[in-house]
Design a protein around this motif. Structure first.
Motif, short mmCIF file in Angstrom:
data_model
loop_
_atom_site.label_atom_id
_atom_site.label_comp_id
_atom_site.label_asym_id
_atom_site.label_seq_id
_atom_site.Cartn_x
_atom_site.Cartn_y
_atom_site.Cartn_z
N ALA A 310 0.84 -0.81 -0.21
CA ALA A 310 0.22 -0.16 0.01
C ALA A 310 0.56 1.35 0.20
O ALA A 310 0.79 2.14 -0.57
CB ALA A 310 -1.16 0.06 1.29
N VAL A 311 1.87 1.23 0.93
CA VAL A 311 3.07 2.51 0.82
C VAL A 311 3.63 2.63 -0.36
O VAL A 311 4.04 3.36 -0.61
CB VAL A 311 3.46 2.63 2.12
CG1 VAL A 311 5.20 3.11 2.12
CG2 VAL A 311 3.42 2.27 3.17
N ALA A 312 4.49 1.16 -1.23
CA ALA A 312 4.92 1.67 -2.30
C ALA A 312 3.76 1.88 -3.23
O ALA A 312 4.18 2.87 -4.16
CB ALA A 312 5.06 0.09 -2.93
N GLY A 313 2.43 1.53 -3.21
CA GLY A 313 1.33 1.67 -5.01
C GLY A 313 1.56 3.31 -4.75
O GLY A 313 1.44 3.94 -5.53
N LEU A 314 1.04 4.31 -3.39
CA LEU A 314 1.37 5.56 -2.77
C LEU A 314 2.40 6.68 -2.85
O LEU A 314 2.30 7.00 -4.43
CB LEU A 314 0.95 5.60 -1.63
CG LEU A 314 0.19 7.04 -0.56
CD1 LEU A 314 -1.38 7.31 -2.13
CD2 LEU A 314 -0.21 7.31 0.53
N ALA A 315 3.30 5.68 -3.26
CA ALA A 315 4.88 6.12 -3.27
C ALA A 315 4.79 6.67 -4.66
O ALA A 315 5.60 7.53 -5.15
CB ALA A 315 5.87 5.64 -2.79
#
Length: 375
Positions: A310-315
């Motif tokens: 989720a963090v990777a996708g947002l970044a």
């Protein structure tokens, strides 16, 4: 997660501002046939430009739509035969006058002094002065179109940014940042309306000014010791009560600023310190640029490796929003969008390095340009 959300929101807001500037507020002079009735003087300062001035001169001599056109060229103590090239290209054309420049006196840098000599040694008839650099090639109606836009904007000074020609990997990394920076961070509509000198931008490659307003502002004598004489001239115009305007000049002019990496590196190094002022301000700006546009892909890779999709996708979304800003800029200014925009994080890193190099060399008094000290 919250920090990454804030990062994505910030990049999205700035990209949205880039889009508004590019699509709603950026002036676009007409590229087609247009004619002006007032007298115009095109002023061309030259110092050791023998190898690239010919296309610029031919384009100036081919200008249309300005019946009363004068071209005044200043040979600023060149040592490479620049004056001979000017004479060979101009032939006996009565519209062109070639002047010999004097060395800059104490307190003057070379470029402002050359421009001031041109402005003060031109006859009294022209009501508009158009400053052009030797690496700029104008389209046939460029001068007429720029003067028309100057008057339509009710401005004293109009900066028409040319299309920047990129050919090397270094070009593609650094040069698009010129337009991207002011489209992203400068509120164009507010800049035109506000009398604040601090809210000003200009590019000296193709600069058109009302002569009376230019002299009222003190002309280049008011910016005699300034490395960024174009921006400082715009500020001087505002201080004198005049208005300034920016325009997309990509349909009017093309500019190949540097031929190779050493020229590009040294060209930016000589002036970046003047763009930011205090070193603390420069560090803050560079840190912000790196955080917003270089950190997201690194965070995305790290989060993916750590098992936080989720963090990777947002970044990664923040990275794509940054890329979108570069695409908008390229399409608005005649640049190349793909695949250049994908390397935007690397461009920001190179800009940061050039900024640090600029301050480093200035501190050691090692900044020079065309054989003259700078800063």
């Amino acid at each position: 997660m919250t920090a990454v959300v804030a990062l994505a929101v910030a990049v999205a807001a700035l990209t949205a501002h880039t889009w508004v500037n590019a699509t709603r507020w950026l002036r676009r002079p007409a590229a087609g046939p247009v004619e002006v009735t007032e007298a115009v003087a095109v002023l061309l300062p030259l110092r050791d430009e023998a190898d690239r001035v010919a296309p610029c001169l031919r384009a100036l001599l081919a200008q249309r739509g300005v019946p009363d056109l004068r071209i005044v060229v200043l040979d600023d103590n060149s040592t490479d035969g620049t004056a001979d090239v000017v004479r060979a290209v101009a032939g006996n054309d009565p519209r062109l006058t070639l002047l010999s420049g004097a060395a800059p006196p104490p307190g003057w840098l070379g470029k402002p002094h050359a421009c001031w000599q041109l402005a003060t040694r031109t006859g009294p008839a022209p009501t508009v002065l158009a400053f052009v650099d030797a690496d700029v090639v104008l389209t046939p109606y460029a001068v007429a179109a720029a003067v028309t836009e100057l008057r339509a904007a009710g401005a004293t000074l109009l900066s028409a940014y040319p299309r920047i020609v990129v050919r090397t990997a270094a070009d593609r990394l650094v040069q698009p940042l010129l337009q991207w920076l002011w489209l992203t961070f400068l509120p164009l509509r507010a800049m035109e309306r506000s009398p604040r000198p601090s809210l000003a931008a200009a590019g000296g490659q193709f600069l058109v000014v009302d002569r009376a307003g230019y002299l009222r502002a003190g002309g280049h004598a008011a910016v005699a010791d300034r490395v960024l004489e174009d921006i400082e001239l715009a500020r001087a115009v505002k201080r004198a009560g005049g208005r300034i305007a920016l325009a997309d000049g990509s349909r009017l002019a093309a500019c190949r600023m540097y031929e190779n990496w050493p020229q590009l590196r040294d060209g930016y190094t000589k002036s970046l310190w003047a763009s930011f002022g205090h070193p603390g301000a420069a560090m803050l700006v560079v840190a912000l640029l790196l955080l917003l546009w270089t950190a997201p892909p690194l965070i995305a890779v790290g989060a993916l490796a750590a098992g936080a999709p989720a963090v990777a996708g947002l970044a990664f979304l923040a990275y794509l929003l940054g890329v979108a800003g570069r695409v908008v800029t390229a399409r608005a200014t005649g640049g190349r969008a793909w695949p250049d925009a994908l390397q935007h994080p690397v461009s920001v890193v190179v800009l940061g390095w050039l900024t640090l190099r600029s301050y480093h060399l200035r501190k050691r008094r090692r900044l020079t340009w065309r054989g003259r000290p700078v800063g």
